[in-house]
Structure formats: structure tokens, C-alpha cells
Design a protein around this motif. Structure first.
Motif, PDB file in Angstrom:
ATOM      1  N   GLU A 153       0.810  -1.215   0.000  1.00 41.96           N
ATOM      2  CA  GLU A 153       0.000   0.000   0.000  1.00 41.96           C
ATOM      3  C   GLU A 153       0.852   1.278   0.000  1.00 41.96           C
ATOM      4  O   GLU A 153       0.326   2.369  -0.206  1.00 41.96           O
ATOM      5  CB  GLU A 153      -0.974   0.005   1.180  1.00 41.96           C
ATOM      6  N   LYS A 176      -6.079  -0.184  -6.837  1.00 42.18           N
ATOM      7  CA  LYS A 176      -6.626  -0.488  -5.513  1.00 42.18           C
ATOM      8  C   LYS A 176      -8.135  -0.579  -5.625  1.00 42.18           C
ATOM      9  O   LYS A 176      -8.771   0.261  -6.277  1.00 42.18           O
ATOM     10  CB  LYS A 176      -6.236   0.611  -4.516  1.00 42.18           C
ATOM     11  N   THR A 178     -11.757  -2.102  -3.268  1.00 40.57           N
ATOM     12  CA  THR A 178     -12.347  -2.755  -2.098  1.00 40.57           C
ATOM     13  C   THR A 178     -13.634  -3.444  -2.530  1.00 40.57           C
ATOM     14  O   THR A 178     -14.496  -2.819  -3.164  1.00 40.57           O
ATOM     15  CB  THR A 178     -12.632  -1.737  -0.983  1.00 40.57           C
ATOM     16  N   THR A 247      -9.573  -5.306   0.661  1.00 40.89           N
ATOM     17  CA  THR A 247      -8.960  -4.355  -0.269  1.00 40.89           C
ATOM     18  C   THR A 247      -7.807  -5.040  -0.981  1.00 40.89           C
ATOM     19  O   THR A 247      -6.902  -5.581  -0.330  1.00 40.89           O
ATOM     20  CB  THR A 247      -8.451  -3.104   0.462  1.00 40.89           C
ATOM     21  N   HIS A 249      -4.706  -4.792  -3.938  1.00 44.26           N
ATOM     22  CA  HIS A 249      -3.800  -3.902  -4.655  1.00 44.26           C
ATOM     23  C   HIS A 249      -3.221  -4.669  -5.839  1.00 44.26           C
ATOM     24  O   HIS A 249      -2.916  -5.860  -5.727  1.00 44.26           O
ATOM     25  CB  HIS A 249      -2.663  -3.440  -3.745  1.00 44.26           C
TER      26      HIS A 249
END
Length: 320
Positions: A153, A176, A178, A247, A249
Motif C-alpha cells: 500500500e 486499488k 475494495t 482491499t 492492490h
């Protein structure tokens, strides 16, 4: 309404060269036979179309082909194909205004012969946005160009990341998203040390992990393989956890790369016309707008025919 740019083939582009339907192109689900082997016809090319998907309809919005497809799209079946080196390809069999077409969810290779091993008829939705590829959960440490392990992150475009084949390479894009942690979005957790990973490795179920073993992973001596995390789940050491939100990435480079997450080689996000069509809309829109010409070649280390056995053997060697 959601828009997808994707590559589809006319059914005549794949022809059976062995099996019950030998010499015939792909047909409707009731005429397909599991075990038949198909190959792309020489010199055929896919057509790039735009598909509009709303709650109550699926339509071809644009097709620049001289003989364009248009009108409503119906999903006839989901097919599973297996190449001779065990690489799996899922594909959707479509009816577009009474013309049968195939939409591969992974690139089809011209040098491969595909056995039809699964036919799931009656799918009613075009499931293009349900897959997240090349995705890591927050906290996963990625090896930077100087050897440091940095939480994913904290990475930004322009930073250098160590790759297996090309040294330190700059990040082109960091995504990114969610989502609800259910089904193909529920994360898979590998405990520290299982594959030599320095810490727990928590990834999307479709994230492929690169395995290498000198002397061969399989009986035929193959040393390399890419394995989706979902195939490592055993319910004991490796678990897939559903519930709540997660979440993810994703990392993109100029070229498709093998990078290191918690010290373990894994894939970066593969960007091509076919794979972008599979991404959630927020990912796909940003990537397409920023890098419209990006069309990467996949790293084709084959999948293992017996993933659990191979991984257990590697884990045992790590302990020894």
C-alpha cells in the motif's frame, strides 16, 4: 450500464481435430462432447468488440469488423479448455443474433491444442467483472529494487521493484479496489514459511504463484509452474476466508513480470485486451484510459496437473 472491450472469435475459428466432433467447429452446448480436442484455425484473428452490459440486457455496442456482429448477446455456456501443457482457459460460448461465438477469459495460444474438459450450460449473466487478477492484500511486502521489503500500500508509480527476469523495473500503475470478500473475491492466506515466504501471504484466489524446483516438479521433469492460489487451499494450513470486505492492490509494469511478495515469486497484473475485459470496472476504466496501447505477453510457465502434491512436496523440502 457497464462497457467492456474484449476479444471474441467466431465459432468457426476453433475446429475439432480429434474426438466425436472431429472436423467440426464449435457448436451449441448440446452438440459439444467433453474430451474433444480443438485448435485455432490458421490465420484467424479475433474481433475486438465493445459489449454493453446492463441489469436486463447484454448487447454488442461496436464491432469494426467488415462483417460486424450486432444485437443481443446470450450466454449459452461456460467452457473449460485444457492445453497439452495443462494450462487452463475458461471461455464463454455466446449466441450473438443467432451466430455462435467464443469469448476466451484468458488468451488462446496458436501453438496449443485444447481438450474440452468442462461444459456448464445455462449461464445467464456475462461474468466479465467477477475476476481480480494479480491482486495482493494490504500489508503484503513487495521486494523493492534495492532489496527492501515494502508494504504494497506504500508503493507508487515510478518506484522500482525487483523482478525475477529483468532486474529492477519501475512501476507503471498501482491499482486499488475494495470488494466484498465472497467467492472469487475471498482472499487466500498462506502461512509464513509454507513456500519459503517470510511472512503470511494473503492474495486474491486467482493470483498465480511461481513455483520452481531443480530436478523437476513433476514426473516428466518440468521445473517451473504458475499456480493460482485457490488451488493451494486445503482448509487446514491454506485457507480461503469469506465475509466482510477486502482491499486488493494490483501492480502493473511496462511488461508482464514475475516479482517477489514476502520473498516468493508471483505474477504482476497481466494487461491485455482480453484480461482487462475481466477486471472490475474501476480497474479496467483507469487502465484503459491511461495505457490504451498496453498489450502484454503472458509468462507461460505451465500449471501443475497435481498442484496439492507438488506444493506439499516443496513445503516438506523447505522444512528439511
Amino acid at each position: 450500464m457497464t462497457h467492456f472491450d474484449c476479444e471474441i472469435f467466431d465459432a468457426t475459428a476453433l475446429r475439432a481435430f480429434w474426438g466425436i466432433n472431429e472436423g467440426e467447429p464449435l457448436g451449441p452446448p448440446d452438440l459439444l462432447c467433453s474430451g474433444d480436442i480443438y485448435q485455432l484455425v490458421d490465420h484467424v484473428t479475433p474481433r475486438t468488440v465493445r459489449i454493453d452490459v446492463s441489469e436486463d440486457s447484454i448487447m454488442i455496442a461496436h464491432d469494426p469488423h467488415p462483417d460486424p456482429l450486432n444485437g443481443a448477446v446470450k450466454v449459452l455456456a461456460e467452457l473449460r479448455l485444457m492445453a497439452q501443457d495443462n494450462e487452463m482457459v475458461d471461455a464463454l460460448l455466446l449466441d450473438v443474433s443467432a451466430r455462435i461465438c467464443l469469448l476466451p477469459l484468458s488468451p488462446l495460444r496458436r501453438d496449443a491444442r485444447y481438450a474440452l474438459i468442462g461444459i456448464d450450460p445455462g449461464q445467464t449473466r456475462l461474468r466479465l467483472s467477477q475476476l481480480v487478477l494479480g491482486s495482493f492484500c494490504a500489508g503484503t511486502r513487495i521486494m523493492a529494487g534495492d532489496g527492501q521489503l515494502l508494504p504494497i500500500e506504500t508503493l507508487e508509480a515510478g518506484q522500482y521493484v525487483l523482478t525475477r527476469d529483468n532486474g529492477a523495473q519501475p512501476l507503471l500503475w498501482v491499482g486499488k479496489i475494495t470488494v466484498r470478500a465472497v467467492g472469487l473475491f475471498a482472499p487466500v492466506r498462506l502461512p509464513a514459511g509454507m513456500l519459503g515466504n517470510l511472512g503470511p501471504l494473503v492474495v486474491g484466489p486467482l493470483q498465480r504463484i511461481f513455483l520452481y524446483q531443480r530436478g523437476g516438479l513433476t514426473a516428466n521433469g518440468r521445473s517451473e509452474a504458475l499456480v493460482q492460489a485457490r488451488y493451494l487451499v486445503d482448509g487446514v494450513r491454506v485457507q480461503q476466508r469469506e465475509g466482510g470486505f477486502v482491499t486488493y492492490h494490483a501492480l502493473v509494469f511496462q511488461d508482464h513480470q514475475i516479482i517477489y511478495a514476502e520473498g516468493v515469486p508471483v505474477e504482476s497484473l497481466l494487461v491485455s485486451r482480453a484480461t482487462v475485459a475481466r477486471l472490475p470496472d474501476a480497474f479496467a476504466r483507469d487502465l484503459s484510459e491511461r495505457f490504451p496501447q498496453l498489450n502484454q505477453r503472458a509468462h507461460f510457465a505451465p500449471e501443475l496437473p497435481d498442484t496439492h502434491a507438488a506444493v506439499q512436496a516443496m513445503a516438506a523440502k523447505q522444512k528439511a
